[in-house]
Design a protein around this motif. Structure first.
Motif, PDB file in Angstrom:
ATOM      1  N   ARG A  59      -1.499   4.124  -9.540  1.00  0.00           N
ATOM      2  CA  ARG A  59      -2.952   4.284  -9.567  1.00  0.00           C
ATOM      3  C   ARG A  59      -3.451   4.990  -8.314  1.00  0.00           C
ATOM      4  NH1 ARG A  59      -7.247   1.793  -7.712  1.00  0.00           N
ATOM      5  NH2 ARG A  59      -6.199   0.008  -6.818  1.00  0.00           N
ATOM      6  N   THR A  60      -2.934   4.601  -7.146  1.00  0.00           N
ATOM      7  CA  THR A  60      -3.448   5.138  -5.878  1.00  0.00           C
ATOM      8  C   THR A  60      -2.567   6.225  -5.266  1.00  0.00           C
ATOM      9  OG1 THR A  60      -2.321   3.457  -4.554  1.00  0.00           O
ATOM     10  CG2 THR A  60      -4.547   2.927  -5.350  1.00  0.00           C
ATOM     11  N   GLY A  61      -1.330   6.362  -5.756  1.00  0.00           N
ATOM     12  CA  GLY A  61      -0.428   7.362  -5.192  1.00  0.00           C
ATOM     13  C   GLY A  61       0.417   6.858  -4.056  1.00  0.00           C
ATOM     14  N   ARG A  62       0.159   5.631  -3.593  1.00  0.00           N
ATOM     15  CA  ARG A  62       0.945   5.039  -2.502  1.00  0.00           C
ATOM     16  C   ARG A  62       0.603   3.574  -2.379  1.00  0.00           C
ATOM     17  NH1 ARG A  62      -2.137   3.890   1.737  1.00  0.00           N
ATOM     18  NH2 ARG A  62      -0.496   3.830   3.293  1.00  0.00           N
ATOM     19  N   VAL A  63       1.490   2.821  -1.754  1.00  0.00           N
ATOM     20  CA  VAL A  63       1.218   1.413  -1.437  1.00  0.00           C
ATOM     21  C   VAL A  63       1.694   1.138  -0.022  1.00  0.00           C
ATOM     22  CG1 VAL A  63       1.260   0.492  -3.795  1.00  0.00           C
ATOM     23  CG2 VAL A  63       3.403   0.691  -2.528  1.00  0.00           C
ATOM     24  N   ALA A  64       1.020   0.198   0.644  1.00  0.00           N
ATOM     25  CA  ALA A  64       1.380  -0.189   2.006  1.00  0.00           C
ATOM     26  C   ALA A  64       1.842  -1.637   1.995  1.00  0.00           C
ATOM     27  CB  ALA A  64       0.187  -0.017   2.938  1.00  0.00           C
ATOM     28  N   VAL A  65       2.876  -1.925   2.775  1.00  0.00           N
ATOM     29  CA  VAL A  65       3.455  -3.268   2.823  1.00  0.00           C
ATOM     30  C   VAL A  65       2.402  -4.308   3.198  1.00  0.00           C
ATOM     31  CG1 VAL A  65       5.112  -4.749   4.034  1.00  0.00           C
ATOM     32  CG2 VAL A  65       5.801  -2.471   3.288  1.00  0.00           C
TER      33      VAL A  65
END
Length: 160
Positions: free
Chosen positions: A16-22
């Motif tokens: 959905r957002t193109g990336r995820v952060a831990v």
């Protein structure tokens, strides 16, 4: 929350957002950063995301899927395929690697067609090729059919 549920949510968010952060995932999922890192490692091993420093991105951002690439530049791929086939002698052999353009070449190789006569490959290696004149095999160690060193003469795969 079970790991499978976290994995689904992580992949959905990444797509959905193109990336995820831990750190953000740890907060939203209510787990530790270490758990998120293990989840990302598992998802990367399954080919769903690619780990980056501090998070991950969906693999679709790195390379489009085969279906997407196959649908692009179809006229050019057909012209390339037709030209490549002109270079193969009638009694010649050709080795094709993976890819959307090589799939176009394989689809144009003359010979009888039969949707009920699959090649010696196991999906997904040649799942779209249904020509009975093609013997398909893989050179990787996990291939279902062993590959002989020679590519001259009969197909380089041993019978199933």
């Amino acid at each position: 929350m079970y790991a499978a549920e976290r994995h689904r949510r992580i992949v959905e968010e990444a797509r959905r957002t193109g990336r995820v952060a831990v750190a953000e995932l740890a907060g939203s999922l209510g787990v530790t950063p270490e758990t998120v890192r293990r989840d990302l490692t598992s998802l990367e091993e399954h080919g769903t995301v690619r780990r980056m420093h501090g998070g991950a991105i969906p693999v679709e951002r790195l390379e489009p899927t085969l279906a997407t690439r196959t649908a692009r530049s179809t006229d050019e791929k057909r012209r390339i395929a037709a030209r490549a086939l002109d270079e193969i002698p009638a009694d010649g052999a050709v080795l094709l690697d993976s890819g959307s353009t090589t799939l176009a070449i394989a689809a144009l190789i003359p010979g009888p067609t039969s949707p009920s006569s699959p090649t010696r490959c196991r999906p997904p290696r040649c799942s779209r090729i249904t020509r009975t004149s093609i013997s398909c095999c893989s050179a990787d160690a996990s291939a279902a059919s062993p590959v002989r060193p020679s590519v001259r003469g009969p197909p380089a795969c041993s019978p199933d």
